[in-house]
Design an enzyme around this catalytic site. Structure first.
Site, PDB file in Angstrom:
ATOM      1  N   HIS A 155       3.696  -9.436  -5.973  1.00 22.82           N
ATOM      2  CA  HIS A 155       2.488  -8.758  -6.022  1.00 22.82           C
ATOM      3  C   HIS A 155       2.261  -8.313  -4.746  1.00 22.82           C
ATOM      4  O   HIS A 155       1.094  -8.454  -4.161  1.00 22.82           O
ATOM      5  CB  HIS A 155       1.601 -10.155  -6.529  1.00 22.82           C
ATOM      6  CG  HIS A 155       1.871 -10.467  -7.496  1.00 22.82           C
ATOM      7  ND1 HIS A 155       0.449 -10.777  -8.652  1.00 22.82           N
ATOM      8  CD2 HIS A 155       2.049 -11.977  -7.856  1.00 22.82           C
ATOM      9  CE1 HIS A 155       1.064 -11.005 -10.418  1.00 22.82           C
ATOM     10  NE2 HIS A 155       1.994 -12.090  -9.392  1.00 22.82           N
ATOM     11  N   SER A 276       4.010  13.881  14.698  1.00 19.40           N
ATOM     12  CA  SER A 276       2.505  14.476  14.259  1.00 19.40           C
ATOM     13  C   SER A 276       2.365  15.431  15.089  1.00 19.40           C
ATOM     14  O   SER A 276       2.849  14.840  16.589  1.00 19.40           O
ATOM     15  CB  SER A 276       1.629  13.223  14.427  1.00 19.40           C
ATOM     16  OG  SER A 276       0.330  13.648  14.922  1.00 19.40           O
ATOM     17  N   LYS A 282       3.049   9.108  16.770  1.00 18.00           N
ATOM     18  CA  LYS A 282       3.873   8.983  15.646  1.00 18.00           C
ATOM     19  C   LYS A 282       4.988   9.409  14.694  1.00 18.00           C
ATOM     20  O   LYS A 282       5.975  10.324  15.265  1.00 18.00           O
ATOM     21  CB  LYS A 282       2.975  10.287  14.362  1.00 18.00           C
ATOM     22  CG  LYS A 282       1.204   9.773  13.974  1.00 18.00           C
ATOM     23  CD  LYS A 282       0.921   8.116  13.631  1.00 18.00           C
ATOM     24  CE  LYS A 282       1.295   8.458  12.331  1.00 18.00           C
ATOM     25  NZ  LYS A 282       0.538   8.953  11.554  1.00 18.00           N
ATOM     26  N   GLU A 289       7.621  10.358   1.373  1.00 16.53           N
ATOM     27  CA  GLU A 289       7.051  10.813   0.711  1.00 16.53           C
ATOM     28  C   GLU A 289       6.548  11.504   0.295  1.00 16.53           C
ATOM     29  O   GLU A 289       6.301  12.266  -1.448  1.00 16.53           O
ATOM     30  CB  GLU A 289       6.187  11.000   2.140  1.00 16.53           C
ATOM     31  CG  GLU A 289       5.538   9.896   2.695  1.00 16.53           C
ATOM     32  CD  GLU A 289       4.226  10.509   4.092  1.00 16.53           C
ATOM     33  OE1 GLU A 289       2.729  10.737   4.201  1.00 16.53           O
ATOM     34  OE2 GLU A 289       5.403   9.795   5.077  1.00 16.53           O
TER      35      GLU A 289
END
Ligand code: ARG
Length: 458
Positions: A155, A276, A282, A289
């Site tokens: 979980h 970024s 970043k 992804e």
């Protein structure tokens, strides 16, 4: 003029040609189409259906056409519809009437079935090699991290301590099954359909086994109707690819989490990260992804294929031309994702310290504390309750279980003794889970060795 224009009294419209034509995507089958035609022509010559001279001329010319295509000297045209008729037309333009004999005893329906099977066999093997490369990298990283303690989750809540090696080897088992599924799929790809004709075989005494062995097929198809209308193997391969992508995508999801500041379990190499355009600080896990994102197209292709096939009466229907873009895209996607994913994993830095401190928090040894009391004679349900209260006390006092003094522990159960501290330290928790398949370094090492053996990994 079209190869089939005999029964028509006028030309097809440009719109029709553009709509009907598959050359813009099935051109990638050219090599297999030519190899298949060479085997067919050879067999026609061997069987005396055409003369040996004719057979030789056809084969020689087809070989030249192959070279010319590879040198970029051939232009396909939409009017010739697909790769099969484009190549046949080029052959006829080069050797005239003899070229017109190639299609004897053959239909584009069994021809296209042959071409896709040949093409998919090669692609499947390439993907298997990529899986082995990934497995090798994971095994190597696992070997380096047999003692790297991290929290295991259920979980997404910290549950019990494991090692990073154990976690990586979980994925190895998935990719190992993927490899097995591809091996299995290959068996059903490896059946030669030529000789099925349009749907009802042919009256020529073709030697189907000859063609099969020329082209390296294990056997020949058993039913001509089935052979030209079967695309199970495309579906099966796409399903296997979808499962591979699902596994990659789950892994990516974890990598994305792990390299967030909140986890900081790993750091991706700069070469496989992005920045970024606005936020200077970043460092983004774009590879992971994108792989996760691209999984959707492989699932989508599977659904397209299943839907395309579900209502088709036997035998061939033009709907089936739609199989190609879907399976090509799935193959391209998997072949694009696998190598970069492997690189990303092989270059990442493992933050052992962060994994360890995460495992130390979150009471991942609570089960082991409960088991400790069980070993001292308390029934598991009672012990579970006692440790539940103990954990709640720790939360209130902002402490780990192992930080409590023996006196405090004894106030929860008089069965606690000095030996508890050794019994519940994370190293012991892991080491004692040494059944086959467990996270103990000894168990993980055994499964690493098994995998290394089956893939001949050094
Ligand atoms: N381009 C076709 C396909 O990909 C080849 C088979 C055509 N057969 C036919 N009867 N029109 O399916």
């Amino acid at each position: 003029m079209k190869l089939w224009s005999g029964r028509f009294s006028k030309n097809t419209s440009q719109l029709m040609d553009d709509f009907n034509s598959s050359i813009r995507f099935d051109c990638r089958l050219y090599k297999y189409d030519i190899e298949g035609s060479i085997a067919h022509a050879k067999m026609l010559g061997e069987c005396g259906i055409i003369s040996q001279d004719e057979s030789n001329l056809i084969c020689l010319t087809l070989e030249k056409i192959l070279i010319d295509i590879e040198n970029g000297e051939v232009e396909f045209d939409v009017e010739s519809e697909d790769i099969h008729m484009n190549i046949e037309k080029i052959l006829i333009s080069r050797i005239g009437d003899v070229g017109k004999k190639l299609h004897t005893g053959r239909s584009r329906n069994d021809q296209v079935a042959l071409d896709i099977r040949m093409y998919l066999k090669d692609e499947l093997n390439e993907i298997k090699d990529m899986l082995v490369e990934l497995i090798a990298v994971l095994v190597k990283t696992a070997e380096d991290n047999l003692d790297t303690i991290m929290p295991g989750y259920t979980h997404l809540q910290r549950a019990q301590p494991i090692t990073f090696a154990h976690h990586l080897m979980a994925y190895v088992q998935m990719f190992h099954r993927d490899y097995g599924r591809l091996t299995d799929c290959f068996k059903r790809l490896n059946v030669m359909p030529l000789g099925s004709g349009a749907l009802a075989g042919t009256t020529y005494a073709l030697d189907r086994d000859f063609v099969a062995s020329e082209l390296g097929f294990e056997s020949i198809t058993e039913n001509s109707l089935d052979a030209v209308s079967d695309r199970d193997f495309v579906l099966e391969l796409n399903s296997n690819l979808a499962i591979i992508m699902m596994h990659l995508s789950r892994f990516c999801e974890e990598i994305i989490l792990w390299c967030s500041h909140e986890f900081s379990f790993i750091e991706l190499d700069d070469a496989y990260s992005t920045g970024s355009s606005i936020m200077p600080q970043k460092k983004n896990p774009d590879v992971a992804e994108l792989v996760r994102g691209k999984t959707g197209r492989v699932y989508g292709n599977l659904m397209s294929l299943l839907t395309m096939m579900k209502g088709l009466p036997l035998a061939y229907n033009k709907d089936m031309q739609e199989d190609k873009e879907a399976i090509f895209d799935s193959i391209d996607t998997v072949k694009l994702c696998m190598p970069i994913f492997t690189k990303m994993v092989s270059t990442m830095t493992v933050r052992n310290d962060k994994m360890l401190s995460a495992a130390k928090g979150g009471f991942t040894n609570a089960t082991d504390v409960a088991d400790y009391l069980v070993k001292k004679g308390i029934p598991f349900r009672d012990s579970h309750h006692i440790i539940g209260r103990l954990v709640s006390y720790c939360i209130e006092n902002n402490k780990n279980i192992e930080d409590l003094s023996l006196n405090v522990l004894k106030s929860f159960s008089d069965k606690f003794e000095q030996d508890v501290y050794d019994e519940i330290c994370l190293e012991t928790c892991i080491k004692q889970r040494n059944l086959p398949g467990g996270p103990a370094p000894k168990s993980v090492k055994a499964s690493i060795n098994k995998i290394k053996q089956s893939y001949n990994i050094e």
